[in-house]
Design a protein around this motif. Structure first.
Motif, PDB file in Angstrom:
ATOM      1  N   GLY A  20       0.898  -1.298  -0.050  1.00  0.00           N
ATOM      2  CA  GLY A  20      -0.004   0.118   0.031  1.00  0.00           C
ATOM      3  C   GLY A  20       0.931   1.213  -0.135  1.00  0.00           C
ATOM      4  O   GLY A  20       1.919   1.182   0.319  1.00  0.00           O
ATOM      5  N   CYS A  21       0.263   2.322  -0.458  1.00  0.00           N
ATOM      6  CA  CYS A  21       0.899   3.670  -0.163  1.00  0.00           C
ATOM      7  C   CYS A  21       0.423   4.622   0.605  1.00  0.00           C
ATOM      8  O   CYS A  21      -0.443   4.661   0.970  1.00  0.00           O
ATOM      9  CB  CYS A  21       0.837   4.344  -1.868  1.00  0.00           C
ATOM     10  N   ALA A  22       1.342   5.092   1.134  1.00  0.00           N
ATOM     11  CA  ALA A  22       0.937   6.606   2.204  1.00  0.00           C
ATOM     12  C   ALA A  22       1.503   7.654   1.570  1.00  0.00           C
ATOM     13  O   ALA A  22       2.675   8.141   1.432  1.00  0.00           O
ATOM     14  CB  ALA A  22       1.977   6.041   3.615  1.00  0.00           C
ATOM     15  N   SER A  23       0.401   8.206   1.404  1.00  0.00           N
ATOM     16  CA  SER A  23       0.553   9.775   0.692  1.00  0.00           C
ATOM     17  C   SER A  23      -0.566  10.404   0.916  1.00  0.00           C
ATOM     18  O   SER A  23      -1.688  10.269   1.723  1.00  0.00           O
ATOM     19  CB  SER A  23       0.290   9.258  -0.784  1.00  0.00           C
ATOM     20  N   VAL A  24      -0.148  11.861   1.156  1.00  0.00           N
ATOM     21  CA  VAL A  24      -1.002  13.100   1.485  1.00  0.00           C
ATOM     22  C   VAL A  24      -1.278  13.836   0.112  1.00  0.00           C
ATOM     23  O   VAL A  24      -0.291  14.340  -0.695  1.00  0.00           O
ATOM     24  CB  VAL A  24      -0.334  13.847   2.275  1.00  0.00           C
ATOM     25  N   PHE A  29      -3.027  25.824  -3.040  1.00  0.00           N
ATOM     26  CA  PHE A  29      -3.915  26.495  -1.740  1.00  0.00           C
ATOM     27  C   PHE A  29      -4.645  25.350  -1.026  1.00  0.00           C
ATOM     28  O   PHE A  29      -5.264  25.748  -0.018  1.00  0.00           O
ATOM     29  CB  PHE A  29      -5.082  27.361  -2.496  1.00  0.00           C
ATOM     30  N   LYS A  30      -4.130  24.056  -1.200  1.00  0.00           N
ATOM     31  CA  LYS A  30      -4.442  23.080  -0.328  1.00  0.00           C
ATOM     32  C   LYS A  30      -3.377  21.952  -0.105  1.00  0.00           C
ATOM     33  O   LYS A  30      -3.619  21.048  -0.852  1.00  0.00           O
ATOM     34  CB  LYS A  30      -5.771  22.467  -0.822  1.00  0.00           C
ATOM     35  N   PRO A  31      -2.351  22.674   0.741  1.00  0.00           N
ATOM     36  CA  PRO A  31      -1.231  21.640   0.558  1.00  0.00           C
ATOM     37  C   PRO A  31      -1.294  20.364   1.435  1.00  0.00           C
ATOM     38  O   PRO A  31      -0.471  19.135   1.252  1.00  0.00           O
ATOM     39  CB  PRO A  31      -0.024  22.476   1.137  1.00  0.00           C
ATOM     40  N   LEU A  32      -2.243  20.355   2.435  1.00  0.00           N
ATOM     41  CA  LEU A  32      -2.461  18.959   2.885  1.00  0.00           C
ATOM     42  C   LEU A  32      -4.075  18.531   2.875  1.00  0.00           C
ATOM     43  O   LEU A  32      -4.939  19.078   3.536  1.00  0.00           O
ATOM     44  CB  LEU A  32      -2.221  19.245   4.503  1.00  0.00           C
ATOM     45  N   GLY A  33      -4.424  17.787   1.633  1.00  0.00           N
ATOM     46  CA  GLY A  33      -5.632  17.652   1.484  1.00  0.00           C
ATOM     47  C   GLY A  33      -6.221  16.353   1.984  1.00  0.00           C
ATOM     48  O   GLY A  33      -7.416  15.652   1.566  1.00  0.00           O
ATOM     49  N   GLY A  34      -5.504  15.616   2.955  1.00  0.00           N
ATOM     50  CA  GLY A  34      -5.977  14.375   3.407  1.00  0.00           C
ATOM     51  C   GLY A  34      -5.287  13.047   2.638  1.00  0.00           C
ATOM     52  O   GLY A  34      -4.693  13.295   1.847  1.00  0.00           O
ATOM     53  N   PRO A  35      -5.296  11.983   3.318  1.00  0.00           N
ATOM     54  CA  PRO A  35      -4.512  11.023   2.714  1.00  0.00           C
ATOM     55  C   PRO A  35      -5.355  10.081   1.673  1.00  0.00           C
ATOM     56  O   PRO A  35      -6.509  10.314   1.371  1.00  0.00           O
ATOM     57  CB  PRO A  35      -4.667   9.778   3.880  1.00  0.00           C
ATOM     58  N   ASP A  36      -4.313  10.046   0.475  1.00  0.00           N
ATOM     59  CA  ASP A  36      -4.851   9.636  -0.996  1.00  0.00           C
ATOM     60  C   ASP A  36      -3.978   8.433  -1.283  1.00  0.00           C
ATOM     61  O   ASP A  36      -4.048   8.453  -2.680  1.00  0.00           O
ATOM     62  CB  ASP A  36      -4.880  10.417  -1.931  1.00  0.00           C
ATOM     63  N   GLY A  37      -3.258   7.630  -0.331  1.00  0.00           N
ATOM     64  CA  GLY A  37      -2.661   6.625  -0.675  1.00  0.00           C
ATOM     65  C   GLY A  37      -3.454   5.470  -1.289  1.00  0.00           C
ATOM     66  O   GLY A  37      -4.307   5.025  -0.585  1.00  0.00           O
ATOM     67  N   GLY A  38      -3.105   4.599  -2.412  1.00  0.00           N
ATOM     68  CA  GLY A  38      -4.113   3.642  -2.932  1.00  0.00           C
ATOM     69  C   GLY A  38      -3.495   2.394  -2.370  1.00  0.00           C
ATOM     70  O   GLY A  38      -2.456   2.264  -1.666  1.00  0.00           O
ATOM     71  N   LEU A 125      -3.081  -2.392   2.294  1.00  0.00           N
ATOM     72  CA  LEU A 125      -4.000  -1.353   2.194  1.00  0.00           C
ATOM     73  C   LEU A 125      -3.318   0.185   2.281  1.00  0.00           C
ATOM     74  O   LEU A 125      -2.222   0.236   2.817  1.00  0.00           O
ATOM     75  CB  LEU A 125      -5.093  -1.366   3.471  1.00  0.00           C
ATOM     76  N   GLY A 126      -3.651   1.134   1.523  1.00  0.00           N
ATOM     77  CA  GLY A 126      -2.782   2.320   1.621  1.00  0.00           C
ATOM     78  C   GLY A 126      -3.681   3.137   2.709  1.00  0.00           C
ATOM     79  O   GLY A 126      -4.546   2.863   3.303  1.00  0.00           O
ATOM     80  N   ASN A 127      -2.892   4.387   2.991  1.00  0.00           N
ATOM     81  CA  ASN A 127      -3.180   4.965   4.189  1.00  0.00           C
ATOM     82  C   ASN A 127      -4.656   5.740   3.864  1.00  0.00           C
ATOM     83  O   ASN A 127      -5.269   6.123   5.052  1.00  0.00           O
ATOM     84  CB  ASN A 127      -2.497   6.076   4.534  1.00  0.00           C
ATOM     85  N   ALA A 128      -5.066   5.857   2.705  1.00  0.00           N
ATOM     86  CA  ALA A 128      -6.675   6.144   2.391  1.00  0.00           C
ATOM     87  C   ALA A 128      -7.688   5.431   3.009  1.00  0.00           C
ATOM     88  O   ALA A 128      -8.639   5.665   3.452  1.00  0.00           O
ATOM     89  CB  ALA A 128      -6.828   6.733   1.073  1.00  0.00           C
ATOM     90  N   ALA A 129      -7.487   4.096   2.847  1.00  0.00           N
ATOM     91  CA  ALA A 129      -8.168   2.961   3.506  1.00  0.00           C
ATOM     92  C   ALA A 129      -8.158   2.906   4.766  1.00  0.00           C
ATOM     93  O   ALA A 129      -9.018   2.235   5.461  1.00  0.00           O
ATOM     94  CB  ALA A 129      -8.081   1.628   2.739  1.00  0.00           C
ATOM     95  N   GLY A 139       0.071   7.943   8.728  1.00  0.00           N
ATOM     96  CA  GLY A 139       1.268   8.149   8.122  1.00  0.00           C
ATOM     97  C   GLY A 139       2.048   6.738   7.894  1.00  0.00           C
ATOM     98  O   GLY A 139       3.048   6.803   7.670  1.00  0.00           O
ATOM     99  N   PHE A 140       1.216   5.861   7.562  1.00  0.00           N
ATOM    100  CA  PHE A 140       1.755   4.572   7.125  1.00  0.00           C
ATOM    101  C   PHE A 140       0.679   3.635   6.373  1.00  0.00           C
ATOM    102  O   PHE A 140      -0.298   4.184   6.408  1.00  0.00           O
ATOM    103  CB  PHE A 140       2.132   3.463   8.399  1.00  0.00           C
ATOM    104  N   ALA A 141       1.233   2.812   5.841  1.00  0.00           N
ATOM    105  CA  ALA A 141       0.363   1.838   4.786  1.00  0.00           C
ATOM    106  C   ALA A 141       0.748   0.322   5.164  1.00  0.00           C
ATOM    107  O   ALA A 141       1.708   0.139   5.737  1.00  0.00           O
ATOM    108  CB  ALA A 141       0.478   1.944   3.524  1.00  0.00           C
ATOM    109  N   LEU A 142      -0.043  -0.432   4.912  1.00  0.00           N
ATOM    110  CA  LEU A 142       0.295  -1.826   5.077  1.00  0.00           C
ATOM    111  C   LEU A 142       0.907  -2.502   3.993  1.00  0.00           C
ATOM    112  O   LEU A 142       0.836  -2.137   2.647  1.00  0.00           O
ATOM    113  CB  LEU A 142      -1.048  -2.840   5.276  1.00  0.00           C
TER     114      LEU A 142
END
Length: 478
Positions: A20-24, A29-38, A125-129, A139-142
């Motif tokens: 999985g991917c850990a990504s933000v 204008f929105k540098p931290l839009g939430g986790p979006d790792g697939g 699982l990515g960090n979005a899930a 800040g992590f993924a599986l």
């Protein structure tokens, strides 16, 4: 060159799951839009499929190592990794799948029947899930799971309606060559037939298959000659046909003794007592053969056998034999269940199975074994403290903490999760039960919280300026 193989050891390795991917999420204008790792992609399975066009296991004899492809890792912007491609291995009809200890895993009968020999690993699982109300920005993924690796044994048991059995050079190959379109090797020396031969016979409205099994000799069930290698090919037959040589040149043999010896070998092998028997007295085209057939036929009929006198060379008595076999086979088919499906052995878990066990070993280590704990360990990135805390929470919810306490574990005792050759060992601390509370607001980022009111932000800025001014006034360089 080997052209027929009916037993091989196959090393099947399924594909590994992608990480999985850990990504933000970031945008203008929105540098931290939430986790979006697939999520990572699933690893490919290794699947056995019955194919009518395949008649031997020769390909796996030459190439016993087979591996499916791995799943691809996830990426940012909620992009999941591509699944690995399944590896489909065609096998002949009648293939039995066993583990290395000889336990039957599946009995594959019927075109298109499948069996998963190796299960592909799950994608991580990515960090979005993994995000939730309590864990807004993990800040992590599986990690992806390794694919299942298996060493299995494939055994081919010929699917035929009729099996021809008898001594070497009794005329079995000649008989199958005139009853069907099969072209086996025929010669005047023993053990000419080294592999089972299959032929298709049409008698009236019945179509059936007939197999010529390599010659049997005394001790075949214990491994003498070729019998032990090929006796398995008569297990699925509906009718056993004893082909007796009435013109043998060996002085110490006669057809009745040959029949008794072969029957004893079949009895020693086991599982064939319920099959109907038919006796064929072959080579009656030779004068001595006809005379001997006339002598022994009454004795065989007294034993309850249906006896047919034939000559494969002169093609005498073949029509009567083929129609008699068709009648017996039609009765056997009518007596069978409507669906003779593939037999796949399933070993369900006990109702009270908690999914793991905790045992105290001689060296003082408490070992935890179970599908879920071991899978969770494989999915954990131990270089990430937050991922380790997430693992602690999962184990606690499963009840591992409570079972360790019941087993007598104390703070500082060694705990191993997994098998001896691939275990994760750590010093147990009971406070790990409060994993989330210990690490505070793990996985949360205050920058992702709801914006504060304008008045509150103004007061905060004024407070920060006042604090800075006080620090400047109190500063004395001398």
């Amino acid at each position: 060159m080997t052209t027929f193989v009916d037993r091989v050891e196959l090393h099947a390795a399924a594909g590994n799951g992608g990480h999985g991917c850990a990504s933000v999420h970031r945008e203008k204008f929105k540098p931290l839009g939430g986790p979006d790792g697939g999520n990572g992609g699933r690893g490919g399975d290794v699947t056995l499929v019955v194919d009518q066009d395949v008649t031997t296991l020769l390909d796996y004899h030459h190439s016993p190592h087979r591996k499916a492809t791995n799943g691809q890792p996830g990426a940012g912007d909620n992009r999941s990794g591509k699944d690995g491609q399944d590896l489909v291995l065609p096998v002949p009809d009648g293939t039995v799948v066993l583990d290395r200890d000889g336990n039957v895993l599946a009995d594959l009968v019927g075109h298109g029947t499948t069996f998963v020999a190796g299960q592909g690993g799950r994608g991580g699982l990515g960090n979005a899930a993994l995000a939730s109300a309590r864990r807004k920005a993990p800040g992590f993924a599986l990690l992806g799971e390794p694919g299942e690796s298996r060493d299995i044994v494939l055994e081919l048991k010929t699917v035929a309606d009729v099996a021809l059995v008898g001594y070497p050079s009794a005329g079995k190959s000649s008989l199958i060559s005139v009853l069907s379109a099969a072209k086996p090797k025929i010669a005047d020396y023993p053990f000419t037939t080294l592999v089972p031969n299959l032929g298709v016979v049409t008698a009236g409205g019945t179509v059936y298959t007939i197999a010529d099994v390599p010659g049997l000799i005394p001790g075949a069930s214990q491994g003498k000659g070729l019998g032990l290698e090929f006796l398995r090919h008569v297990e699925r037959c509906s009718v056993l046909v004893h082909v007796l040589d009435t013109a043998t040149l060996e002085s110490d043999r006669d057809p009745v003794s040959d029949l008794d010896i072969i029957e004893e070998e079949l009895k020693q092998y086991g599982g064939l007592d319920d099959r109907p028997r038919i006796v064929v007295l072959n080579k009656i085209d030779i004068p001595d053969g006809q005379d001997l057939a006339d002598m022994i036929r009454p004795e065989l009929e007294e034993r309850g056998y249906r006896v047919f006198e034939v000559s494969a060379v002169a093609r005498t008595g073949l029509k009567e034999l083929s129609f008699a076999l068709a009648g017996v086979i039609a009765e056997a088919r009518a007596a069978k269940p409507v669906e003779e499906a593939t037999r796949i052995v399933i070993r369900p878990k006990a109702v009270d199975d908690t999914g793991f066990t905790v045992t105290l070993e001689e060296d003082g280590i408490y070992r935890v074994r179970g599908e879920k704990p071991e899978r969770w360990v494989r999915q954990t990135d131990f270089n990430n403290d937050e991922a380790v805390g997430y693992l602690a929470d999962r184990l606690n919810r499963l009840g591992v903490e409570d079972e360790l306490m019941k087993a007598g574990a104390r703070a500082g005792d060694g705990v191993a999760i997994g098998a001896e050759d691939n275990a994760v060992v750590f010093d147990w601390e009971p406070t790990m039960a409060a994993g989330a509370e210990m690490l505070g607001r793990r996985g949360e980022d205050h920058r992702l919280e709801a914006p504060r009111p304008a008045a509150q932000r103004r007061r905060d800025r004024e407070s920060e300026r006042d604090d800075a001014q006080r620090e400047f006034d109190d500063f004395d360089p001398f």
